[in-house]
Every structure is written in C-alpha cells, then in structure tokens.
Design a protein around this motif. Structure first.
Motif, PDB file in Angstrom:
ATOM      1  N   TYR A  49      -5.523  12.616   9.001  1.00  0.00           N
ATOM      2  CA  TYR A  49      -4.142  13.113   9.062  1.00  0.00           C
ATOM      3  C   TYR A  49      -3.167  11.963   9.290  1.00  0.00           C
ATOM      4  O   TYR A  49      -2.125  11.890   8.645  1.00  0.00           O
ATOM      5  CB  TYR A  49      -3.970  14.156  10.160  1.00  0.00           C
ATOM      6  N   ASP A  50      -3.510  11.078  10.217  1.00  0.00           N
ATOM      7  CA  ASP A  50      -2.643   9.925  10.476  1.00  0.00           C
ATOM      8  C   ASP A  50      -2.483   9.077   9.221  1.00  0.00           C
ATOM      9  O   ASP A  50      -1.377   8.643   8.879  1.00  0.00           O
ATOM     10  CB  ASP A  50      -3.217   9.066  11.609  1.00  0.00           C
ATOM     11  N   SER A  51      -3.584   8.863   8.531  1.00  0.00           N
ATOM     12  CA  SER A  51      -3.545   8.081   7.302  1.00  0.00           C
ATOM     13  C   SER A  51      -2.671   8.773   6.259  1.00  0.00           C
ATOM     14  O   SER A  51      -1.866   8.128   5.583  1.00  0.00           O
ATOM     15  CB  SER A  51      -4.959   7.887   6.766  1.00  0.00           C
ATOM     16  N   GLU A  52      -2.832  10.092   6.142  1.00  0.00           N
ATOM     17  CA  GLU A  52      -2.038  10.857   5.171  1.00  0.00           C
ATOM     18  C   GLU A  52      -0.555  10.815   5.540  1.00  0.00           C
ATOM     19  O   GLU A  52       0.304  10.650   4.666  1.00  0.00           O
ATOM     20  CB  GLU A  52      -2.532  12.298   5.111  1.00  0.00           C
TER      21      GLU A  52
ATOM     22  N   GLU B 210       0.992   8.464   7.208  1.00  0.00           N
ATOM     23  CA  GLU B 210       1.475   7.116   6.917  1.00  0.00           C
ATOM     24  C   GLU B 210       1.722   6.946   5.420  1.00  0.00           C
ATOM     25  O   GLU B 210       2.705   6.348   5.006  1.00  0.00           O
ATOM     26  CB  GLU B 210       0.487   6.056   7.426  1.00  0.00           C
ATOM     27  N   SER B 211       0.825   7.494   4.623  1.00  0.00           N
ATOM     28  CA  SER B 211       0.987   7.430   3.176  1.00  0.00           C
ATOM     29  C   SER B 211       2.247   8.183   2.745  1.00  0.00           C
ATOM     30  O   SER B 211       3.021   7.697   1.908  1.00  0.00           O
ATOM     31  CB  SER B 211      -0.247   8.023   2.499  1.00  0.00           C
ATOM     32  N   LEU B 212       2.449   9.379   3.303  1.00  0.00           N
ATOM     33  CA  LEU B 212       3.647  10.156   2.992  1.00  0.00           C
ATOM     34  C   LEU B 212       4.913   9.430   3.443  1.00  0.00           C
ATOM     35  O   LEU B 212       5.922   9.413   2.733  1.00  0.00           O
ATOM     36  CB  LEU B 212       3.571  11.534   3.640  1.00  0.00           C
ATOM     37  N   LYS B 213       4.841   8.836   4.626  1.00  0.00           N
ATOM     38  CA  LYS B 213       5.996   8.097   5.147  1.00  0.00           C
ATOM     39  C   LYS B 213       6.344   6.937   4.214  1.00  0.00           C
ATOM     40  O   LYS B 213       7.522   6.730   3.881  1.00  0.00           O
ATOM     41  CB  LYS B 213       5.680   7.576   6.546  1.00  0.00           C
ATOM     42  N   LYS B 214       5.337   6.202   3.756  1.00  0.00           N
ATOM     43  CA  LYS B 214       5.571   5.085   2.841  1.00  0.00           C
ATOM     44  C   LYS B 214       6.143   5.596   1.521  1.00  0.00           C
ATOM     45  O   LYS B 214       7.089   5.019   0.980  1.00  0.00           O
ATOM     46  CB  LYS B 214       4.265   4.326   2.596  1.00  0.00           C
ATOM     47  N   ASP B 215       5.613   6.705   1.026  1.00  0.00           N
ATOM     48  CA  ASP B 215       6.102   7.286  -0.226  1.00  0.00           C
ATOM     49  C   ASP B 215       7.562   7.710  -0.101  1.00  0.00           C
ATOM     50  O   ASP B 215       8.375   7.463  -0.988  1.00  0.00           O
ATOM     51  CB  ASP B 215       5.225   8.476  -0.625  1.00  0.00           C
TER      52      ASP B 215
ATOM     53  N   ASP C 148       9.730   4.628  -0.033  1.00  0.00           N
ATOM     54  CA  ASP C 148       9.845   4.059  -1.384  1.00  0.00           C
ATOM     55  C   ASP C 148      10.831   4.859  -2.229  1.00  0.00           C
ATOM     56  O   ASP C 148      11.663   4.293  -2.943  1.00  0.00           O
ATOM     57  CB  ASP C 148       8.475   4.028  -2.069  1.00  0.00           C
TER      58      ASP C 148
END
Length: 119
Positions: free
Chosen positions: A37-40, A42-47, A50
């Motif tokens: 979940y944390d990884s997801e 972080e990925s969403l936050k980066k997306d 961007d």
C-alpha cells in the motif's frame, strides 16, 4: 529522559524503542500488505505530481499564447484606428475643399453679375 523511562520491546531478537512500536505492531498485523500500500501510494503521489507539472506547463503555454494573441489583436486594432483616422482626415480635407469651392463659385457669380450689369 533516562534509560529507565524509555520503553523497549524485544521482538524476534530485535530491540525496538517507542518510536518504532507502532511500526512493529503494524508490520505484525498487516505484514507486507502495508508495504505494498505504501509503495502504491508513493507511486500515485509521484504520478499526481508529474501530472500537476504537465498541467502547469500547459497553463503556462496557454498563458503565453493568450498574451501573444492579445498583442496581435492590439497591434491590428491600432493599425485599423490609424487607417480610420487617415480616412477621416482625408474626408475632412475634401469637405473643406468643397466649402472653399462654393465660396469661390459665389464670388465668381457676383463678379460675373457685376460685369454683366456694367455692360
């Protein structure tokens, strides 16, 4: 804070302090799922960041395009106003010439009338 006041837990041979107590309990309950979940997140936050950057760039491009269009319109309006002013000046000059011609015609008719009456 003295060493006696700090709470220490020993889990699986590791010594954990107060600060990681919550993380340890979370890891015991959720395990690798929370890491996913944390990884997801972080990925969403980066997306999202961007996409925010892309949108900001598009907004800046539109702003520049609008400023260019406004400048072009202002230049075009100034040119047209100048043309209208020149046309008005020409028409005013023509009207003044017509008025002068009427006066000259009147004077010529008077002179002609006087010459005719003398003969």
């Amino acid at each position: 804070m003295s060493k006696n006041d700090q709470t220490v837990f020993k889990l699986n041979g590791k010594v954990e302090g107060n600060t990681s107590k919550i993380e340890t309990i979370r890891n015991l309950i959720f395990g690798e799922t929370i890491e996913a979940y944390d990884s997801e997140f972080e990925s969403l936050k980066k997306d999202i960041l961007d996409k925010k950057k892309v949108l900001e760039d598009l907004i800046e491009q539109v702003r520049n395009d609008l400023n260019t269009s406004i400048d072009n319109i202002a230049t075009d309006v100034n040119i047209r106003i100048t043309e209208v002013e020149k046309n008005l000046e020409n028409r005013i000059d023509n009207l003044e010439d017509d008025a002068v011609n009427k006066r000259m015609l009147g004077k010529l008719l008077i002179e002609l009338g006087e010459k005719v009456s003398k003969k």
